[in-house]
Design a protein around this motif. Structure first.
Motif, PDB file in Angstrom:
ATOM      1  N   ALA A   1       0.849  -1.191   0.000  1.00  0.00           N
ATOM      2  CA  ALA A   1       0.000   0.000   0.000  1.00  0.00           C
ATOM      3  C   ALA A   1       0.885   1.240   0.000  1.00  0.00           C
ATOM      4  O   ALA A   1       1.826   1.326   0.782  1.00  0.00           O
ATOM      5  CB  ALA A   1      -0.896  -0.017   1.237  1.00  0.00           C
TER       6      ALA A   1
ATOM      7  N   ARG B   1      -4.553   4.741 -10.492  1.00  0.00           N
ATOM      8  CA  ARG B   1      -4.545   5.825  -9.494  1.00  0.00           C
ATOM      9  C   ARG B   1      -5.908   5.941  -8.814  1.00  0.00           C
ATOM     10  O   ARG B   1      -6.011   6.196  -7.621  1.00  0.00           O
ATOM     11  CB  ARG B   1      -4.166   7.151 -10.160  1.00  0.00           C
ATOM     12  CG  ARG B   1      -2.738   7.144 -10.706  1.00  0.00           C
ATOM     13  CD  ARG B   1      -2.358   8.512 -11.231  1.00  0.00           C
ATOM     14  NE  ARG B   1      -1.056   8.490 -11.869  1.00  0.00           N
ATOM     15  CZ  ARG B   1       0.111   8.614 -11.200  1.00  0.00           C
ATOM     16  NH1 ARG B   1       0.105   8.782  -9.896  1.00  0.00           N
ATOM     17  NH2 ARG B   1       1.250   8.568 -11.849  1.00  0.00           N
TER      18      ARG B   1
ATOM     19  N   ARG C   1      -5.994   3.465  -6.152  1.00  0.00           N
ATOM     20  CA  ARG C   1      -5.199   3.825  -4.968  1.00  0.00           C
ATOM     21  C   ARG C   1      -5.981   4.770  -4.056  1.00  0.00           C
ATOM     22  O   ARG C   1      -5.936   4.655  -2.847  1.00  0.00           O
ATOM     23  CB  ARG C   1      -3.886   4.489  -5.408  1.00  0.00           C
ATOM     24  CG  ARG C   1      -2.751   3.492  -5.571  1.00  0.00           C
ATOM     25  CD  ARG C   1      -1.512   4.148  -6.201  1.00  0.00           C
ATOM     26  NE  ARG C   1      -1.101   3.348  -7.339  1.00  0.00           N
ATOM     27  CZ  ARG C   1      -0.509   3.794  -8.442  1.00  0.00           C
ATOM     28  NH1 ARG C   1      -0.233   5.095  -8.562  1.00  0.00           N
ATOM     29  NH2 ARG C   1      -0.184   2.969  -9.398  1.00  0.00           N
TER      30      ARG C   1
END
Lengths: 302, 302
Positions: free
Chosen positions: B10, B149, B152
């Motif tokens: 992460a 992205r 994320r």
């Protein structure tokens, strides 16, 4: 909130309709040491009240509180025996139509009332003896109202922890249109418009939507009866809200915020037991907090 | 809500602005075991975050969360060093104007976000690591958004207990106009109109007034910036509410009540990591609840 020097024995109270409001009132009065008779057409509501110490019976005297929905008020006393000198009050959310009905029937013995509490829940299972603690309770003082009877009703409200707002039925109805009935319509419009905007909007709904729509969770038949029973004041109050929505947003936001953050200090004063003085107190945002011998203790925004 | 099989380590998270939202997010991510850097121009906010385990620093990498008020977003990174490959997101309550500003600057590296939570309180003293638990968090998927992205950013939201609603900026802004921005204007109009009705009305105000006006207790500068920053969608949503208010009251009350009492069952499904599929999920009221290897676990109204 207690009565320091009762000028006479507190009269018995009879509560007709033992749902959320009536059941809570009867239970709260029992807890306050008052003698309470209760009646409801639903045996389950009677049983629930009896379990809280309410005497179940059809012979009513003292202060008789009609705690049924407004459409049932006219027939609420059918089959019941009401003492000739009883004072009659009610808990309905609109006062001028109830005054027209019950004032014509009981004259100066009728004193309209409206405790500003209750939740989206209803029925005897929602009974809470603490429901009235700290609540404002409008008690109507019309030109024909007998002041000693008004005081007996006010003392019932004080006995369960509420404070009393002296009003006329017309003043009450205009005020509750602005602070209760219009909020129900706004909540409905907000919810319905969001649903029209689609599942994404409802999927993102959070705190501000929940607050803004909460009250329309109430039984729609009850809400419709409430707003239609106070139609002219509600229409006027709704027009006032729509006029506010025409203002430039920064000014509107400032004005609304200022109301919510206004100072809340209050001062205590003594008000004579006089209709004009009591109504002036209510118009100024004041409350009767305690009954004294020849006057009431009251409070006002400072 | 946890990541069952992370496909990679992460990434670190950097939070710029450590007030209620940013401070809560940083603290929640620390509690979830993530590496968190924080920055705020206010030393007191930095100290409060450091006490919760946030590393204070000006070098930002991984997912950089801009948690300042919207007017400060453009200058939020002044004096800070942002890694070239960082993903930039924000927490602003309106997304198209932020996309215009930050999308132009960061291109596909910018992913707009908006957690649907927060309270009337603000500032670092209102920090609560549980603030996001159960909240919906809109994460924007524009045509130019790089999907890795987006994931994320979505994983940051999932890590603090939120669920993710995939949206475009335009869809988001129309939806929040209906469920958040208009409720603020209605609350302001309701409060201002009640104040105009006089002290008696405010003196009788109880639960429905309190609910209907609660959100206008927020900082008026914040509210004004919010509604003016989303002016066209808010004006359209307000017009939709006004149209609802033209309906006969019984129909309006029924419609609003039906929205609040609609079934809330949801079904779980798997959705591929595909922009069209994710946006279709959001439009249907669905949420991304969990990241799996090649798809997400989602839920929808049943």
């Amino acid at each position: 909130m207690t009565l320091p020097v009762p000028t006479m024995q507190a009269p018995p109270v009879a509560v007709v309709g033992l749902g959320q409001l009536g059941g809570s009132l009867a239970a709260a009065l029992v807890a306050a040491g008052r003698t309470v008779t209760g009646w409801d057409t639903d045996p389950a509501a009677r049983d629930a009240a009896a379990a809280r110490g309410v005497s179940i019976g059809r012979e009513l005297s003292g202060v008789v509180v009609l705690a049924t929905p407004i459409p049932a008020l006219a027939s609420a006393l059918e089959g019941l025996a009401v003492a000739d000198d009883a004072t009659i009050t009610d808990l309905g959310s609109v006062k001028a139509p109830v005054l027209a009905e019950l004032g014509a029937r009981f004259g100066g013995r009728f004193v309209g009332g409206h405790p500003m509490c209750g939740t989206e829940r209803s029925g005897h299972a929602a009974t809470d003896p603490e429901l009235f603690r700290g609540a404002r309770w409008a008690v109507c003082l019309e030109p024909g109202t007998e002041l000693p009877r008004w005081l007996r009703v006010a003392e019932v409200a004080l006995a369960v922890g509420a404070v009393v707002v002296p009003v006329t039925a017309a003043e009450h109805d205009a005020a509750v249109a602005a602070i209760s009935h219009v909020p129900h319509l706004l909540a409905a419009a907000l919810a319905a418009a969001a649903a029209d905007a689609g599942p994404l909007a409802l999927g993102l709904a959070a705190g501000s939507f929940a607050s803004g729509t909460r009250v329309i969770g109430s039984d729609p038949a009850f809400v419709t009866a409430m707003v239609e029973g106070n139609a002219a004041p509600t229409a006027a109050a709704l027009a006032a809200v729509r006029a506010q929505l025409d203002r430039p947003w920064p000014a509107l936001v400032e004005a609304g915020h200022a109301v919510l953050t206004r100072p809340v200090e209050r001062r205590t004063l003594r008000v004579p037991l006089d209709r004009a003085a009591l109504l002036a107190l209510g118009r100024a945002g004041g409350t009767v907090d305690r009954r004294l011998a020849a006057f009431v203790e009251a409070s006002l925004p400072a």
